[in-house]
Design a protein around this motif. Structure first.
Motif, PDB file in Angstrom:
ATOM      1  N   UNK A  23      10.030  28.455  46.212  1.00 20.35           N
ATOM      2  CA  UNK A  23      10.682  26.759  47.135  1.00 20.35           C
ATOM      3  C   UNK A  23      11.703  26.926  46.155  1.00 20.35           C
ATOM      4  N   UNK A  24      12.811  26.059  46.718  1.00 21.02           N
ATOM      5  CA  UNK A  24      13.869  25.726  46.355  1.00 21.02           C
ATOM      6  C   UNK A  24      13.757  23.591  47.128  1.00 21.02           C
ATOM      7  N   UNK A  25      14.431  22.784  46.127  1.00 24.30           N
ATOM      8  CA  UNK A  25      14.720  21.916  46.473  1.00 24.30           C
ATOM      9  C   UNK A  25      15.776  21.375  45.225  1.00 24.30           C
ATOM     10  N   UNK A  79       9.384  14.769  52.449  1.00 22.81           N
ATOM     11  CA  UNK A  79      10.072  13.487  52.462  1.00 22.81           C
ATOM     12  C   UNK A  79      10.373  12.181  51.721  1.00 22.81           C
ATOM     13  N   UNK A  80       8.983  11.593  51.823  1.00 19.73           N
ATOM     14  CA  UNK A  80       9.183  10.688  50.861  1.00 19.73           C
ATOM     15  C   UNK A  80       9.112  10.271  49.596  1.00 19.73           C
TER      16      UNK A  80
END
Length: 213
Positions: free
Chosen positions: A53-55, A66-67
């Motif tokens: 996963x990349x953020x 998103x929160x």
């Protein structure tokens, strides 16, 4: 599992010494914890798997919502991918899956601790640097054959003392043997905790041949 889908590093070691799985922190890679793995056990085979996963350009093992909360559905999905990948790599390199010692830092420690609490037959020995409880846990697994060492810094801005104690309570509530190392620093790794983890692992009885109790 397609090789192109997995970023990992495998370093051979003594097959008579338990292998170590290394899970990096947020923004890390499969190379980050290799020196720590070798410090903890000079002869162990080492396997490090990068989170896919990349953020914001940073590698992770699962997404945020998103929160800003933890995406528990994605956590379950990615954890299944991680342990499926581990199983396949064990077959590829002829590694005894049952003897894996999982070493995780921060994000990597979080996914490992969560897996231990919620999934059947993941692993039996863990070293978790600065882990946290990601949500409530309602499962009642028998972890009486599990040994875990965990560290926490009293000035950690990410993992509160209450959250860390909650994770400890979850593990002990499922009968895991848990040893804690605390220091007055932040979310960083330091020499004292690395030395403590190494000494604990050497005394754990899990580096040599052992049978699941």
């Amino acid at each position: 599992m397609a090789e192109t889908d997995v970023n990992y590093r495998f370093i051979e070691g003594d097959p008579n010494v338990s292998p170590i799985l290394l899970l990096h922190g947020t923004g890390g890679s499969e190379d980050d914890l290799l020196p720590i793995g070798r410090f903890l056990s000079a002869d162990s085979p080492l396997l490090a798997i990068r989170g896919r996963v990349q953020e914001e350009g940073m590698n992770r093992y699962f997404k945020h919502t998103p929160s800003g909360g933890f995406d528990l559905a994605d956590l379950e999905y990615e954890t299944t991918w991680l342990f499926d990948t581990l199983n396949e790599l064990c077959q590829k390199f002829n590694i005894d899956y049952q003897r894996f010692i999982v070493v995780g830092y921060s994000n990597g420690a979080n996914v490992a601790a969560r897996a231990l609490l919620t999934r059947a037959d993941t692993f039996h020995t863990g070293i978790f640097f600065h882990p946290m409880a990601l949500s409530t846990v309602n499962s009642e697994q028998d972890l009486s054959d599990v040994k875990v060492w965990m560290s926490h810094g009293s000035n950690d801005p990410i993992v509160s003392a209450d959250n860390f104690e909650t994770l400890e309570d979850y593990l002990k509530g499922q009968h895991a043997q848990v040893d804690i190392f605390k220091h007055d620093q932040s979310h960083n790794l330091n020499e004292a905790e690395l030395t403590s983890a190494k000494e604990w692992l050497a005394a754990s009885g899990r580096l040599g041949q052992w049978n699941k109790e």
